[in-house]
Scaffold this motif. Structure first.
Motif, mmCIF file in Angstrom:
data_model
loop_
_atom_site.group_PDB
_atom_site.id
_atom_site.type_symbol
_atom_site.label_atom_id
_atom_site.label_comp_id
_atom_site.label_asym_id
_atom_site.label_seq_id
_atom_site.Cartn_x
_atom_site.Cartn_y
_atom_site.Cartn_z
ATOM 1 N N MET A 156 0.791 -1.162 -0.178
ATOM 2 C CA MET A 156 -0.024 0.027 -0.148
ATOM 3 C C MET A 156 0.931 1.230 -0.067
ATOM 4 O O MET A 156 1.648 1.457 0.820
ATOM 5 N N PRO A 157 0.794 1.999 -0.902
ATOM 6 C CA PRO A 157 1.769 3.280 -1.237
ATOM 7 C C PRO A 157 1.411 4.247 -0.035
ATOM 8 O O PRO A 157 0.336 4.352 0.391
ATOM 9 N N ILE A 158 2.422 4.800 0.574
ATOM 10 C CA ILE A 158 2.323 5.975 1.410
ATOM 11 C C ILE A 158 1.342 7.123 1.122
ATOM 12 O O ILE A 158 0.716 7.735 2.051
ATOM 13 N N LEU A 159 1.344 7.478 0.129
ATOM 14 C CA LEU A 159 0.263 8.597 -0.512
ATOM 15 C C LEU A 159 -1.007 7.946 -0.206
ATOM 16 O O LEU A 159 -1.859 8.927 0.400
ATOM 17 N N LEU A 160 -1.455 6.825 -0.476
ATOM 18 C CA LEU A 160 -2.688 6.269 -0.244
ATOM 19 C C LEU A 160 -2.881 6.161 1.144
ATOM 20 O O LEU A 160 -4.088 6.485 1.815
ATOM 21 N N LEU A 161 -1.883 5.916 2.158
ATOM 22 C CA LEU A 161 -1.996 6.031 3.639
ATOM 23 C C LEU A 161 -2.178 7.413 3.897
ATOM 24 O O LEU A 161 -3.113 7.657 5.098
ATOM 25 N N GLY A 162 -1.549 8.388 3.485
ATOM 26 C CA GLY A 162 -1.802 9.846 3.766
ATOM 27 C C GLY A 162 -3.332 10.303 3.473
ATOM 28 O O GLY A 162 -3.780 10.995 4.137
ATOM 29 N N VAL A 163 -3.812 9.700 2.319
ATOM 30 C CA VAL A 163 -5.198 10.060 1.993
ATOM 31 C C VAL A 163 -6.230 9.576 3.070
ATOM 32 O O VAL A 163 -7.227 10.094 3.454
ATOM 33 N N ILE A 164 -5.602 8.048 3.428
ATOM 34 C CA ILE A 164 -6.556 7.808 4.550
ATOM 35 C C ILE A 164 -6.799 8.619 5.603
ATOM 36 O O ILE A 164 -8.005 8.744 6.296
ATOM 37 N N ALA A 165 -5.541 8.651 6.291
ATOM 38 C CA ALA A 165 -5.472 9.596 7.455
ATOM 39 C C ALA A 165 -6.150 10.957 7.207
ATOM 40 O O ALA A 165 -6.963 11.588 8.151
ATOM 41 N N ALA A 166 -6.015 11.628 6.006
ATOM 42 C CA ALA A 166 -6.753 12.870 5.744
ATOM 43 C C ALA A 166 -8.148 12.652 5.841
ATOM 44 O O ALA A 166 -8.667 13.522 6.191
ATOM 45 N N ALA A 167 -8.542 11.594 5.192
ATOM 46 C CA ALA A 167 -10.057 11.431 5.277
ATOM 47 C C ALA A 167 -10.549 11.297 6.595
ATOM 48 O O ALA A 167 -11.585 11.723 6.644
ATOM 49 N N VAL A 168 -9.819 10.544 7.505
ATOM 50 C CA VAL A 168 -10.089 10.293 8.810
ATOM 51 C C VAL A 168 -10.388 11.751 9.419
ATOM 52 O O VAL A 168 -11.384 11.838 10.130
ATOM 53 N N ILE A 169 -9.321 12.693 9.313
ATOM 54 C CA ILE A 169 -9.517 13.906 9.945
ATOM 55 C C ILE A 169 -10.751 14.699 9.327
ATOM 56 O O ILE A 169 -11.389 15.210 10.256
ATOM 57 N N VAL A 170 -10.680 14.779 8.113
ATOM 58 C CA VAL A 170 -12.050 15.391 7.596
ATOM 59 C C VAL A 170 -13.337 14.891 7.833
ATOM 60 O O VAL A 170 -14.103 15.784 8.532
ATOM 61 N N LEU A 171 -13.543 13.450 7.924
ATOM 62 C CA LEU A 171 -14.697 13.086 8.635
ATOM 63 C C LEU A 171 -14.867 13.371 10.042
ATOM 64 O O LEU A 171 -16.084 13.827 10.264
ATOM 65 N N ASP A 172 -13.991 12.989 10.871
ATOM 66 C CA ASP A 172 -14.032 13.427 12.190
ATOM 67 C C ASP A 172 -14.377 15.060 12.451
ATOM 68 O O ASP A 172 -15.135 15.231 13.192
ATOM 69 N N GLN A 173 -13.673 15.761 11.934
ATOM 70 C CA GLN A 173 -13.738 17.360 12.059
ATOM 71 C C GLN A 173 -15.261 17.645 11.558
ATOM 72 O O GLN A 173 -16.006 18.375 12.353
#
Length: 156
Positions: free
Chosen positions: A1-18
Motif C-alpha cells: 500500500m503506497p504511502i500516498l494512499l495511507l496519507g489520503v486515508i489519514a486525511a479522510a479520517v481527519i476530515v470526516l472527524d472534524q
C-alpha cells in the motif's frame, strides 16, 4: 500500500472527524441527547476534557505531546515496515488520522467533542473509532504476522 494512499486515508479520517464534530456542535447544545434507537443508541453531545472514560482530565498538553511523538515515530519508522504488512500500514494511518483529529479539538478548545452514545459505553467520536481500529490492526499484525529475521537476511 503506497504511502500516498495511507496519507489520503489519514486525511479522510481527519476530515470526516472534524466535519462530524462541527455538525454536532452546530445543531446541538452540550449535554443534549437525541435517541436514534431508544435506550440503545443516541447522539449525545459531550465535551470531554480527558481521554477514554474521562481519565486524565484536563491534561491537554500531555495528550498533545503524546500524539505528536506518536506521529513523529510513525513517520520516522514507516519506511521500515515491510510493504506486505498492509494491515499494519493501514492501522498506523487510521491511528494517525484519529490522533490528529482529537489533537485539533484539544488545541482549539481544550476538550474533545464526543457524540456516539451506545449507553453501555462512554461516548466517543469518529477519531476514537479510527484510533481503536488502527491499534487493533497494529496489534493483529504484531501478534499474527511473522517479521523477517534480520540475522537470516544478513547471512545470505
Amino acid at each position: 500500500m503506497p504511502i500516498l494512499l495511507l496519507g489520503v486515508i489519514a486525511a479522510a479520517v481527519i476530515v470526516l472527524d472534524q466535519w462530524s464534530k462541527q455538525y454536532v456542535q452546530a445543531h446541538m447544545l452540550p449535554g443534549m441527547s437525541i435517541p436514534v434507537l431508544d435506550n440503545i443508541f443516541h447522539i449525545t453531545y459531550v465535551l470531554n476534557p480527558g481521554a477514554a472514560f474521562g481519565i486524565l482530565e484536563n491534561q491537554q498538553m500531555f495528550f498533545i505531546v503524546i500524539a505528536l511523538v506518536m506521529l513523529g515515530l510513525t513517520v520516522y519508522f514507516f519506511k521500515q515496515i515491510p510493504k506486505n504488512f498492509i494491515l499494519m500500514r493501514l492501522g498506523l494511518s487510521l491511528l494517525s488520522g484519529g490522533a490528529v483529529g482529537n489533537v485539533i479539538d484539544r488545541v482549539q478548545t481544550g476538550y474533545v467533542v464526543d457524540f456516539f452514545d451506545f449507553r453501555i459505553w462512554p461516548v466517543f467520536n469518529v477519531a476514537d473509532i479510527a484510533i481503536v481500529t488502527g491499534v487493533s490492526c497494529v496489534i493483529y499484525t504484531l501478534v499474527f504476522m511473522s517479521f523477517p529475521n534480520q540475522n537470516q537476511e544478513n547471512s545470505r
